[in-house]
Design an enzyme around this catalytic site. Structure first.
Site: not given
Ligand code: KPL
Length: 308
Positions: A189, A207, A260
């Site tokens: 991650k 993205n 984010s």
């Protein structure tokens, strides 16, 4: 019956608080300050939207100062950089052997928790759930993923204990499973976040736009090479797939999303960069490996003026 305290009223905090409530598991929410509490009350609690249905609930919400019950089950769902402060704000209520479950992006904060709360039993969750706040305390569970949970640091003998913990969690509404190799999941991650988050913030793009972006794509490839080297130095080369293909795949699946970090920059908030690229650079320094492209990204994000 266990009572979970969730600290952090962002998308993940709301998703978990509402999911616990939906499965009739006792949960309270601790939010940052009185303003957040006012927003919570104005919103009438949490709304959790999943495709066509919306579940409404009102877990009792507090600021940290107001919460004066013992805490033996804590979910930390704040941004990584707020971990130390958030935990300190409830430290006096944590029971000796409390369970802390970190559902956060980034790395580095886990070590802080181990150093400052040595008796706590720390678990980390790495999730592929897609969730965002449409408005304060209105969370949209846009993509149902899986949350893998494991003891941190890893201890293979803890697997039955992790399964017992998972039995206390909202497994009817979220997909949750035990993972003995949570370090590997955290690194995977981290690699995705190192590649997608800062570049989307720097190039101000969604993205998916990274994939063919004339400036961002070559940088993404350089960052990925450095990441693979550090992951190998961590002894995880066999366990973590190549960073580039993983990140490109996630960029494709989440093409329409704002990362984010891009969202934080647009909103004028501080970012998680120190716990994403910053952590990678620290590990690289430990291994005496140069990561100039990641270092440059770290410097560039630190220089970004929010909203500039
Ligand atoms: O985790 C993410 C984030 O934005 O923090 C990704 C996977 C990059 C999705 O946007």
């Amino acid at each position: 019956m266990q009572h979970w305290v969730i600290i952090g009223g962002g998308a993940i905090g709301c998703l978990w608080a509402a999911s616990l409530q939906q499965q009739h598991i006792a949960a309270s929410l601790v939010v940052r300050n009185n303003d957040a509490l006012t927003r919570y009350r104005t919103a009438g609690g949490i709304s959790l939207q999943r495709s066509t249905t919306t579940f409404q609930c009102q877990p009792t919400a507090y600021t940290a100062v107001q919460y004066d019950h013992p805490i033996d089950r804590l979910i930390i769902a704040t941004k990584a950089q707020h971990t130390a402060q958030a935990l300190a704000s409830v430290a006096s209520r944590l029971t000796d052997d409390c369970i802390i479950l970190s559902l956060q992006n980034g790395m580095g904060q886990q070590q802080h928790i181990l150093d400052h709360y040595p008796n706590a039993r720390l678990y980390c969750g790495v999730s592929t759930d897609g969730a965002y706040l449409q408005s304060p305390f209105h969370v949209v569970h846009a993509g149902a993923g899986t949350t893998r949970i494991g003891r941190y640091p890893e201890n293979a003998h803890d697997t039955p204990e992790t399964s017992a913990l998972i039995a206390e969690l909202p497994t009817d509404v979220l997909t949750i499973c035990a993972d003995q190799h949570i370090e590997r999941q955290l690194w995977q991650k981290l690699a995705i976040n190192c590649l997608i988050n800062p570049l989307t913030a720097l190039y101000r793009c969604h993205n998916g736009e990274l994939i063919n972006h004339p400036q961002a794509r070559p940088r993404l490839e350089q960052l990925a090479e450095e990441l693979d080297r550090i992951i190998a130095a961590e002894g995880l080369a066999e366990l973590v797939p190549a960073a580039l293909s993983t990140a490109l795949n996630v960029a494709k699946i989440t093409a329409a999303n704002r990362s984010s970090m891009f969202a934080d920059v647009l909103a004028g908030r501080d970012t998680e960069i120190n716990f994403i690229t910053g952590y990678l650079c620290q590990r690289a320094a430990q291994h005496n490996i140069k990561v100039p492209c990641n270092q440059k990204v770290l410097d560039d994000i630190r220089l970004l003026k929010p909203n500039a």
